[in-house]
Motif scaffolding. Structure first.
Motif, mmCIF file in Angstrom:
data_model
loop_
_atom_site.group_PDB
_atom_site.id
_atom_site.type_symbol
_atom_site.label_atom_id
_atom_site.label_comp_id
_atom_site.label_asym_id
_atom_site.label_seq_id
_atom_site.Cartn_x
_atom_site.Cartn_y
_atom_site.Cartn_z
ATOM 1 N N ARG A 291 0.844 -1.210 0.000
ATOM 2 C CA ARG A 291 0.000 0.000 0.000
ATOM 3 C C ARG A 291 0.875 1.254 0.000
ATOM 4 N N PHE A 292 1.915 1.249 0.810
ATOM 5 C CA PHE A 292 2.804 2.414 0.867
ATOM 6 C C PHE A 292 3.682 2.510 -0.380
ATOM 7 N N ALA A 293 4.081 1.348 -0.916
ATOM 8 C CA ALA A 293 4.876 1.379 -2.150
ATOM 9 C C ALA A 293 4.058 1.997 -3.282
ATOM 10 N N ASP A 294 2.785 1.656 -3.355
ATOM 11 C CA ASP A 294 1.915 2.255 -4.369
ATOM 12 C C ASP A 294 1.791 3.760 -4.167
ATOM 13 N N ALA A 295 1.636 4.168 -2.903
ATOM 14 C CA ALA A 295 1.507 5.602 -2.621
ATOM 15 C C ALA A 295 2.774 6.349 -3.014
ATOM 16 N N ARG A 296 3.927 5.767 -2.699
ATOM 17 C CA ARG A 296 5.186 6.421 -3.058
ATOM 18 C C ARG A 296 5.343 6.504 -4.575
ATOM 19 N N ALA A 297 4.941 5.452 -5.265
ATOM 20 C CA ALA A 297 5.027 5.458 -6.732
ATOM 21 C C ALA A 297 4.094 6.520 -7.326
ATOM 22 N N ASP A 298 2.902 6.650 -6.760
ATOM 23 C CA ASP A 298 1.967 7.683 -7.246
ATOM 24 C C ASP A 298 2.514 9.084 -6.973
ATOM 25 N N TYR A 299 3.157 9.249 -5.824
ATOM 26 C CA TYR A 299 3.763 10.547 -5.510
ATOM 27 C C TYR A 299 4.825 10.897 -6.549
ATOM 28 N N THR A 300 5.666 9.927 -6.850
ATOM 29 C CA THR A 300 6.737 10.173 -7.822
ATOM 30 C C THR A 300 6.157 10.484 -9.198
ATOM 31 N N ALA A 301 5.116 9.769 -9.574
ATOM 32 C CA ALA A 301 4.506 9.994 -10.891
ATOM 33 C C ALA A 301 3.914 11.395 -10.980
ATOM 34 N N GLU A 302 3.371 11.913 -9.865
ATOM 35 C CA GLU A 302 2.716 13.223 -9.895
ATOM 36 C C GLU A 302 3.706 14.379 -9.789
ATOM 37 N N TYR A 303 4.726 14.221 -8.931
ATOM 38 C CA TYR A 303 5.620 15.361 -8.661
ATOM 39 C C TYR A 303 7.010 15.218 -9.273
ATOM 40 N N HIS A 304 7.408 14.023 -9.588
ATOM 41 C CA HIS A 304 8.725 13.818 -10.202
ATOM 42 C C HIS A 304 8.600 12.785 -11.336
ATOM 43 N N PRO A 305 7.826 13.095 -12.361
ATOM 44 C CA PRO A 305 7.587 12.102 -13.427
ATOM 45 C C PRO A 305 8.857 11.674 -14.140
ATOM 46 N N GLU A 306 9.882 12.545 -14.124
ATOM 47 C CA GLU A 306 11.124 12.193 -14.800
ATOM 48 C C GLU A 306 11.810 11.002 -14.136
ATOM 49 N N GLN A 307 11.405 10.666 -12.891
ATOM 50 C CA GLN A 307 12.034 9.554 -12.171
ATOM 51 C C GLN A 307 11.212 8.275 -12.254
ATOM 52 N N CYS A 308 10.132 8.303 -12.996
ATOM 53 C CA CYS A 308 9.202 7.159 -12.961
ATOM 54 C C CYS A 308 9.861 5.858 -13.394
#
Length: 508
Positions: free
Chosen positions: A477-494
């Motif tokens: 659940r937290f891994a998904d949240a962290r991945a969504d955070y990265t996709a929204e605020y740091h898409p270059e790191q996806c």
């Protein structure tokens, strides 16, 4: 003298008015009372974070440290940058998780990620135990100013009592919304008060250039480390840089300000703004060093600023600047009282005493907690004397230990609850032992808080690598949240994030 008291009183009454006005917008819910409905805008965010971050510790304690210990406190310029960077990098992630999972306290995030009730309680206890002494120094600083301004007519005990009475009233009425808007006023007053006080006071020895020239000839040890007492070297410089910034950042009052922010993009400017605001400390340098030349025999170093203002500045100017000092103390004290009441209400009362409590009941318990912790800090201020900076750093060393499990929660799938629990136990026990029990309080010149962080981090990493979590649903659940955070605020790191995620999953 009476005029000075009236001016300070006027500045202390302002928050009462702001509290009454802001209460008209209150929603009557716990989320509104504690985090302003997670809708705080950019101006309020910057000033309430800055004013809460700065305190009597900064306004009075910084002058005292330059006065007694030389240049070690110049590390304040660096720790402001560290604080700003943490607010951007860690704070933005904490804000995202808080909004996604509806957190209100530090225990909410850490207890949820580590899926541990024992850790949840331990985090609540640490935030309460180590915040109250820091609250004590705000009360002490504010009371000093009133006592000196009145020439002793208003004694310390009465000044402290009046100080907290006002805070309790407007926080009771307006919650964090009242605090944020009073911080806008007091934050600006604090910044300009520190700068102007130093410049004006140094003019009595010929200005900044002449001040340093005279200090170099009469007391050169005040310009070099380890300072006039020989105990403030580079080890303590590094310790202050780390402990003050991390300890203040991990305080529950700053956590609430992370959760309160309206948009994640508001975090991006904080490193720059807080770094810019740090230049106010040059005012403290000038004040403390001028005090060495003009008032070298003060019994209480924390009173160097108010004493010099009363002796060397016009009456009106001295009163205005001391009002800024009272603002510094009040703007932090109000946030801390509000924060500890939130911890008691949400982490103890609502979770373990009355899970079905109504919103009005939760807000009432929060308000009653304001009164209880204010009383505890008041008693401490009257019975446990000490230099503001000394008390403050000891308190910050305790809350700083929370940084280890927090970084684990926002970055590492393998972070284990037992590792977080025993890391915190080891770190805080180390801080308490070196501060109050050991014969040598600063081994190798490093503060107890640094040794606590070393032990805490070591236990955390070793136990996390040795143990395996069995609550894979929480980890995912937290891994998904962290991945969504990265996709929204740091898409270059996806791509990198996804690769890391897959590699870690395969490894497990």
């Amino acid at each position: 003298m009476t005029g000075s008291i009236l001016i300070i009183a006027a500045f202390m009454i302002i928050p009462l008015i702001v509290g009454l006005v802001s209460s008209r917008q209150s929603q009557g819910t716990s989320e509104d009372f504690f985090v302003q409905g997670r809708a705080m805008g950019s101006v309020a965010v910057f000033f309430t974070v800055a004013a809460t971050w700065w305190s009597a510790f900064a306004f009075l304690g910084s002058n005292a440290t330059f006065y007694t210990s030389g240049p070690v406190y110049l590390t304040a310029l660096a720790w402001n940058l560290l604080f700003g960077f943490m607010y951007y990098w860690i704070g933005k992630r904490v804000w995202y998780l808080g909004k996604r999972f509806n957190y209100l306290t530090p225990s909410d995030l850490l207890g949820d990620f580590y899926n541990s009730e024992a850790l949840r309680v331990l985090v609540a206890v640490i935030t309460l135990v180590f915040t109250v002494p820091y609250l004590q120094i705000q009360l002490t600083g504010g009371a000093y100013l009133i006592e000196v301004a009145s020439g002793g007519v208003v004694p310390f005990w009465l000044a402290a009592l009046l100080f907290y009475f006002i805070i309790i009233v407007y926080v009771w009425v307006g919650g964090i919304r009242a605090i944020a808007w009073t911080d806008v006023i007091y934050g600006a007053l604090l910044f300009f008060g520190m700068m102007f006080a130093g410049y004006y006071i140094s003019s009595h020895v010929g200005g900044p250039t002449e001040l340093f020239a005279r200090l170099a000839s009469t007391s050169p040890q005040h310009l070099t480390m380890p300072g006039p007492n020989g105990n403030m070297g580079y080890g303590m410089w590094f310790s202050l840089f780390m402990i003050v910034a991390i300890g203040a950042f991990m305080g529950p009052q700053i956590w609430l300000r992370m959760y309160s922010v309206k948009s994640g993009r508001l975090f991006n400017l904080m490193p720059f703004l807080l770094g810019l605001a740090a230049f106010a400390y040059f005012g403290s340098v000038l004040t403390g060093y001028t005090g060495v030349l003009l008032e070298p025999s003060l019994e209480n170093a924390d009173q160097v600023l108010p004493v010099m203002l009363m002796n060397y500045a016009p009456y009106l100017l001295a009163s205005l600047i001391m009002a800024a000092g009272a603002a510094a103390a009040m703007s932090t004290a109000n946030s801390q009282i509000h924060a500890v009441s939130t911890v008691v209400t949400m982490d103890i009362y609502q979770r373990y005493v009355n899970r079905d409590a109504s919103q009005s009941r939760i807000v009432l318990v929060g308000r009653l907690s304001l009164v209880g912790f204010s009383l505890a800090a008041y008693i401490l201020a009257l019975t446990v004397p000490g230099l503001l900076v000394t008390i403050g750093i000891a308190a910050l060393a305790g809350t700083a230990q929370l940084i280890v499990p927090t970084i684990g929660a926002i970055t590492w799938r393998r972070a284990h609850p037992m590792a977080a629990f025993w890391g915190l136990i080891g770190g805080t026990a180390c801080v308490l032992w070196l501060t109050y029990g050991a014969s040598v309080s600063n081994p190798l010149g490093l503060h107890a808080g640094i040794w606590g962080l070393i032990l805490n981090s070591g236990l955390f990493v070793v136990l996390s690598l040795a143990l395996k979590r069995h609550d894979q649903d929480v980890v995912d659940r937290f891994a998904d949240a962290r991945a969504d955070y990265t996709a929204e605020y740091h898409p270059e790191q996806c791509d990198g994030e996804s690769s890391t995620f897959r590699r870690t999953s395969q490894a497990q």
